[in-house]
Write an enzyme that holds these catalytic residues in place. Structure first.
Site, PDB file in Angstrom:
ATOM      1  N   ARG A   7       0.889  -1.554   0.418  1.00 41.18           N
ATOM      2  CA  ARG A   7       0.063  -0.336   0.122  1.00 41.18           C
ATOM      3  C   ARG A   7       0.751   1.241  -0.229  1.00 41.18           C
ATOM      4  NH1 ARG A   7      -1.235   3.207   3.440  1.00 41.18           N
ATOM      5  NH2 ARG A   7      -0.693   2.508   5.623  1.00 41.18           N
ATOM      6  N   VAL A   8      -0.039   2.226  -0.767  1.00 39.24           N
ATOM      7  CA  VAL A   8       0.890   3.710  -0.219  1.00 39.24           C
ATOM      8  C   VAL A   8       0.010   4.553  -0.432  1.00 39.24           C
ATOM      9  CG1 VAL A   8       3.193   3.413  -2.361  1.00 39.24           C
ATOM     10  CG2 VAL A   8       0.900   4.018  -3.277  1.00 39.24           C
ATOM     11  N   SER A   9       0.192   5.448   0.529  1.00 38.01           N
ATOM     12  CA  SER A   9      -0.672   6.341   0.853  1.00 38.01           C
ATOM     13  C   SER A   9      -1.320   7.451  -0.475  1.00 38.01           C
ATOM     14  CB  SER A   9       0.011   7.690   1.968  1.00 38.01           C
ATOM     15  OG  SER A   9      -0.020   6.743   3.177  1.00 38.01           O
ATOM     16  N   THR A  10      -0.722   7.630  -1.602  1.00 40.88           N
ATOM     17  CA  THR A  10      -1.481   8.905  -2.596  1.00 40.88           C
ATOM     18  C   THR A  10      -1.436   8.187  -3.683  1.00 40.88           C
ATOM     19  OG1 THR A  10       0.390   9.743  -2.696  1.00 40.88           O
ATOM     20  CG2 THR A  10       0.264  10.787  -1.074  1.00 40.88           C
TER      21      THR A  10
END
Length: 203
Positions: A7-10
């Site tokens: 997962r990445v935040s953006t």
């Protein structure tokens, strides 16, 4: 089977999943067994994670690059891993603060047990601080709980106005500074008190 989650935040291109994908593949996770999201860890709506958890079967090992890729918070993380453990699914963390966690080993289970204990400790501290705050507020004459949208005088005004069949609910709500749906929590269409109205007048 090893199942990976990244997962990445953006989702605007400033962060890339490539680093996590490469680490998961190097750890033995097949490319087609990696699920991913581009969303904040605090969001409940993470379709990649939901699909990943659904795909996991007994004996599988969920593999993540870092611990914070999986959980929204320490409590959410502990709950998620506990549910996985009950299903016979392991968790392996490749790097970062949780790198010692591998619930398929005795040492890894011990490490996660420490995290779970910390989560319980944090929860107890929050509860104690909340209770202490409420006690302090009561000592100063304030009570905890929901603040009502209407005062006693406004509830009485609403009662009288709603008893008049010609009263416009929209106009009355605007005058009171609330929405019609909120007004109906205090009085009904004939001006009779409802739960919120009773609680305001009793208070």
């Amino acid at each position: 089977m090893l199942i990976g989650y990244a997962r990445v935040s953006t989702a605007d291109g400033r962060q890339s999943l490539d680093l996590q994908h490469d680490a998961l593949i190097a750890a033995g996770v097949a490319q087609d067994q990696i699920y991913s999201d581009q969303a904040s860890g605090k969001k409940d709506d993470r379709p990649g994670l939901h699909a990943c958890l659904k795909a996991l079967r007994e004996g599988d090992v969920l593999t993540v690059w870092k611990l914070d890729r999986l959980g929204r918070s320490l409590h959410h993380l502990v709950k998620t891993v506990t549910l996985l453990t009950e299903r016979g699914i392991g968790l392996r963390v490749l790097t970062g603060q949780g790198a010692a966690i591998d619930t398929t080993t005795a040492a890894g289970r011990l490490s996660f047990g420490i995290f779970a204990a910390l989560a319980e400790f944090e929860s107890e501290l929050i509860r104690e601080r909340t209770m202490a705050g409420l006690t302090s507020a009561r000592a100063r004459g304030r009570k905890g709980g929901r603040r009502f949208a209407l005062s006693k005088a406004q509830v009485r005004l609403a009662q009288a106005a709603m008893a008049n069949r010609e009263t416009s609910v929209t106009s009355l709500s605007k005058e009171l500074g609330i929405r019609p749906v909120t007004l109906y929590r205090y009085v009904d269409s004939t001006g009779q008190l409802r739960d919120y109205g009773k609680r305001v007048l009793e208070g």
